[in-house]
Write a protein that holds these residues in place. Structure first.
Motif, PDB file in Angstrom:
ATOM      1  N   LYS A  10     -39.603  55.917  37.131  1.00 52.95           N
ATOM      2  CA  LYS A  10     -38.907  56.640  38.204  1.00 52.95           C
ATOM      3  C   LYS A  10     -37.493  57.003  37.775  1.00 52.95           C
ATOM      4  N   GLY A  11     -36.830  56.062  37.075  1.00 53.38           N
ATOM      5  CA  GLY A  11     -35.484  56.329  36.592  1.00 53.38           C
ATOM      6  C   GLY A  11     -35.435  57.463  35.592  1.00 53.38           C
ATOM      7  N   ALA A  12     -36.528  57.662  34.876  1.00 59.70           N
ATOM      8  CA  ALA A  12     -36.606  58.749  33.897  1.00 59.70           C
ATOM      9  C   ALA A  12     -37.118  60.041  34.525  1.00 59.70           C
ATOM     10  N   GLY A  13     -37.349  60.021  35.842  1.00 61.00           N
ATOM     11  CA  GLY A  13     -37.813  61.218  36.533  1.00 61.00           C
ATOM     12  C   GLY A  13     -39.284  61.524  36.332  1.00 61.00           C
ATOM     13  N   ARG A  14     -40.081  60.501  35.996  1.00 63.80           N
ATOM     14  CA  ARG A  14     -41.506  60.711  35.744  1.00 63.80           C
ATOM     15  C   ARG A  14     -42.330  60.423  37.002  1.00 63.80           C
ATOM     16  N   LYS A  15     -43.558  60.945  37.005  1.00 67.14           N
ATOM     17  CA  LYS A  15     -44.458  60.714  38.126  1.00 67.14           C
ATOM     18  C   LYS A  15     -45.151  59.373  37.944  1.00 67.14           C
ATOM     19  N   VAL A  16     -45.028  58.482  38.909  1.00 69.01           N
ATOM     20  CA  VAL A  16     -45.644  57.161  38.815  1.00 69.01           C
ATOM     21  C   VAL A  16     -45.928  56.619  40.210  1.00 69.01           C
ATOM     22  N   GLU A  17     -47.030  55.892  40.326  1.00 67.47           N
ATOM     23  CA  GLU A  17     -47.357  55.179  41.552  1.00 67.47           C
ATOM     24  C   GLU A  17     -47.831  53.781  41.174  1.00 67.47           C
ATOM     25  N   LEU A  18     -47.338  52.772  41.859  1.00 65.98           N
ATOM     26  CA  LEU A  18     -47.766  51.389  41.661  1.00 65.98           C
ATOM     27  C   LEU A  18     -48.464  50.906  42.912  1.00 65.98           C
ATOM     28  N   VAL A  19     -49.709  50.465  42.758  1.00 66.79           N
ATOM     29  CA  VAL A  19     -50.477  49.900  43.860  1.00 66.79           C
ATOM     30  C   VAL A  19     -50.542  48.395  43.651  1.00 66.79           C
ATOM     31  N   GLU A  20     -49.977  47.647  44.594  1.00 63.89           N
ATOM     32  CA  GLU A  20     -49.971  46.185  44.504  1.00 63.89           C
ATOM     33  C   GLU A  20     -51.043  45.604  45.407  1.00 63.89           C
ATOM     34  N   ASP A  53     -44.310  41.604  37.777  1.00 59.80           N
ATOM     35  CA  ASP A  53     -43.009  42.192  37.452  1.00 59.80           C
ATOM     36  C   ASP A  53     -43.092  43.141  36.266  1.00 59.80           C
ATOM     37  N   GLU A  54     -44.118  42.981  35.430  1.00 60.88           N
ATOM     38  CA  GLU A  54     -44.295  43.917  34.298  1.00 60.88           C
ATOM     39  C   GLU A  54     -44.553  45.330  34.826  1.00 60.88           C
ATOM     40  N   SER A  55     -45.438  45.445  35.816  1.00 62.77           N
ATOM     41  CA  SER A  55     -45.726  46.764  36.385  1.00 62.77           C
ATOM     42  C   SER A  55     -44.555  47.274  37.220  1.00 62.77           C
ATOM     43  N   ARG A  56     -43.883  46.371  37.922  1.00 62.59           N
ATOM     44  CA  ARG A  56     -42.718  46.791  38.705  1.00 62.59           C
ATOM     45  C   ARG A  56     -41.627  47.335  37.787  1.00 62.59           C
ATOM     46  N   VAL A 104     -48.512  58.573  35.760  1.00 58.92           N
ATOM     47  CA  VAL A 104     -48.987  57.207  35.553  1.00 58.92           C
ATOM     48  C   VAL A 104     -49.371  56.591  36.894  1.00 58.92           C
ATOM     49  N   LEU A 105     -50.512  55.921  36.904  1.00 67.41           N
ATOM     50  CA  LEU A 105     -50.954  55.139  38.063  1.00 67.41           C
ATOM     51  C   LEU A 105     -51.130  53.695  37.618  1.00 67.41           C
ATOM     52  N   LEU A 106     -50.443  52.779  38.305  1.00 67.71           N
ATOM     53  CA  LEU A 106     -50.478  51.357  37.971  1.00 67.71           C
ATOM     54  C   LEU A 106     -51.134  50.572  39.098  1.00 67.71           C
ATOM     55  N   PHE A 107     -51.931  49.559  38.715  1.00 65.13           N
ATOM     56  CA  PHE A 107     -52.500  48.607  39.673  1.00 65.13           C
ATOM     57  C   PHE A 107     -52.151  47.198  39.200  1.00 65.13           C
ATOM     58  N   HIS A 108     -51.831  46.303  40.157  1.00 63.89           N
ATOM     59  CA  HIS A 108     -51.508  44.927  39.761  1.00 63.89           C
ATOM     60  C   HIS A 108     -51.652  43.994  40.964  1.00 63.89           C
ATOM     61  N   GLY A 109     -52.215  42.817  40.720  1.00 62.93           N
ATOM     62  CA  GLY A 109     -52.266  41.777  41.741  1.00 62.93           C
ATOM     63  C   GLY A 109     -51.001  40.944  41.706  1.00 62.93           C
ATOM     64  N   ASP A 110     -50.460  40.574  42.878  1.00 66.21           N
ATOM     65  CA  ASP A 110     -49.184  39.854  42.881  1.00 66.21           C
ATOM     66  C   ASP A 110     -49.330  38.357  42.626  1.00 66.21           C
ATOM     67  N   VAL A 123     -53.932  55.595  33.526  1.00 63.23           N
ATOM     68  CA  VAL A 123     -54.186  54.547  34.515  1.00 63.23           C
ATOM     69  C   VAL A 123     -54.092  53.208  33.796  1.00 63.23           C
ATOM     70  N   ALA A 124     -53.210  52.338  34.254  1.00 65.08           N
ATOM     71  CA  ALA A 124     -53.012  51.027  33.638  1.00 65.08           C
ATOM     72  C   ALA A 124     -53.151  49.944  34.701  1.00 65.08           C
ATOM     73  N   VAL A 125     -54.099  49.039  34.476  1.00 61.58           N
ATOM     74  CA  VAL A 125     -54.345  47.936  35.408  1.00 61.58           C
ATOM     75  C   VAL A 125     -53.795  46.651  34.795  1.00 61.58           C
TER      76      VAL A 125
END
Length: 445
Positions: A404-414, A394-397, A380-386, A330-332
């Motif tokens: 995603k391009g590498a086929g990994r599991k990831v979710e970004l919550v903005e 854009d770092e989290s994006r 990976v789970l990402l959180f970021h304020g816009d 988890v990375a914020v």
């Protein structure tokens, strides 16, 4: 009358150089005289003035002593006579204690395993000792403010398992009453105790940190989280911390390592900083996870890493250096590409300072997790304020796109409209709930 001013140096292009020249005035004199030059912001060199005592006609400030920050006083009478006020052989002296409308300096503070205070004022030293006796179980006692005559004091007292309360003390009558709790909604909820620990890094260096265990836990075979702090120019301390306490309440053991690259332990510990010296810093973070498993605290299949800002960077980069060690990430608001982080400062006067802090060389490519997304195997789970002005969204994006391009599991919550701290109760509630559910699902809990 203003006694000290600092002049920040700028290049011909308008960028800050990282140098500050401090000037002072004698009492009753309007002429400015040279006091000191500070080179650099974090772990800079030179006397850094913080306060003036007009009665003593001195400036209190910090400077290096034997590789660690110490407190000095310098005469403002034209002689610039310097005296050492307080130093510690193991850690930096990093703060002043000031009270009253004039912000009178009454002591200094530093953090070993716990935050400690050295009072210069004998009356306040005696008062602090009596307050520790009067407030058992709340060893963190802080003077918040005072009336003009300093007879009425506003205090804070708390501990690792007590978020703290505010008190009003009448020094004449010696009567004290509670004003309000810091976190009233936590009343009656058992919190996890925080224990100072140290673990051995791969090169034999002992790394300090803090271990929070769930209330009533045996401390063995638990789901566990390594939680590197932000900064990187910062350190964790003993006391109440809402983020590890949340996860402890959900049954996790949480280890907060003060890895090399942290501040508070001197220039040798800080190294070049947590970005330029990322291999050492991230190595210490990885070793924190190994220690949890070796001690039997963590069940190997349920070891995760959670971090905010630089801590988020460390969480992602640890998964690059040691794929599979942590089973969920988890990375914020994380830094994910060092060159991209550098470019975010391009339009600001601090650009050259940021550029020097990040540095140039092979460590930039190797130390940018977004460039090595294919090495990350854990979800990976990402959180970021816009509206984050510390680390752009854009770092989290970029990180999410590369994963995603590498086929990994990831979710970004903005979070629309929020900055680096996500300082909104609804956003933080959502973040904590999603992070908890994500960790449990990712680790099959």
């Amino acid at each position: 009358m203003v006694r000290i001013m600092g002049l920040r140096s700028r290049s011909n292009a308008g960028y800050e150089t990282g140098r500050t020249d401090y000037l002072y005035r004698k009492p009753g004199d309007r002429a400015w005289l040279a006091l000191s030059r500070l080179e650099g912001d974090q772990n800079g060199t030179g006397f850094n003035p913080y306060a003036v005592d007009p009665a003593l006609n001195i400036a209190y400030g910090f400077d290096d002593k034997d590789g660690r920050q110490a407190l000095f006083k310098v005469a403002l009478d034209g002689t610039l006579k310097r005296e050492l006020v307080l130093a510690h052989p193991d850690v930096d002296v990093d703060g002043l204690i000031r009270i009253g409308r004039q912000s009178r300096v009454v002591g200094a503070t530093y953090a070993t395993d716990r935050r400690e205070v050295a009072f210069f004022d004998p009356a306040l030293r005696a008062l602090a000792a009596s307050l520790n006796a009067a407030l058992p179980g709340k060893p963190i006692v802080t003077f918040i403010d005072a009336s003009a005559d300093e007879n009425t004091l506003l205090l804070f007292a708390g501990s690792d398992v007590d978020p703290g309360r505010y008190y009003l003390l009448d020094r004449k009558t010696r009567k004290m009453g509670e004003v309000m709790p810091a976190r009233a909604l936590l009343a009656g909820i058992p919190l996890g105790s925080v224990k100072p620990i140290s673990f051995r890094a791969a090169d034999g260096t002992m790394i300090p940190g803090y271990l929070t265990l769930p209330a009533g836990s045996s401390g063995k075979g638990l789901p566990a989280i390594v939680m590197p702090h932000g900064g990187p120019g910062a350190r964790d301390e003993w006391g109440f911390d809402w983020l590890p306490q949340f996860f402890a309440a959900r049954g996790f053991a949480v280890l907060q390592p003060n890895f090399r690259g942290s501040t508070g332990y001197g220039s040798a510990w800080f190294q070049k900083n947590g970005f330029q010296s990322w291999r050492t810093a991230i190595g210490d973070v990885d070793d924190a996870g190994r220690w949890l498993v070796a001690q039997g605290i963590a069940a190997p299949a349920t070891l995760a890493i959670v971090g905010w800002s630089y801590g988020g960077y460390a969480a992602l980069q640890s998964a690059v250096t040691e794929p599979g060690l942590f089973k969920a990430i988890v990375a914020v608001a994380p830094v994910t590409d060092l060159d991209a982080f550098r470019e975010e400062a391009r339009g600001f006067t601090s650009y050259t300072v940021v550029d020097a802090f990040i540095g140039r060389g092979p460590h930039v490519q190797a130390g940018s997790p977004a460039r090595h997304a294919d090495r990350i195997t854990a979800p990976v789970l990402l959180f970021h304020g816009d509206r984050d002005r510390n680390v752009g969204i854009d770092e989290s994006r970029l990180m999410a796109s590369r994963l995603k391009g590498a086929g990994r599991k990831v979710e970004l919550v903005e979070f629309p409209g929020l900055d680096h701290q996500l300082d909104d109760d609804g956003a933080r509630t959502l973040m904590l709930a999603k992070a908890d559910a994500f960790l449990r699902n990712a680790m099959g809990m």
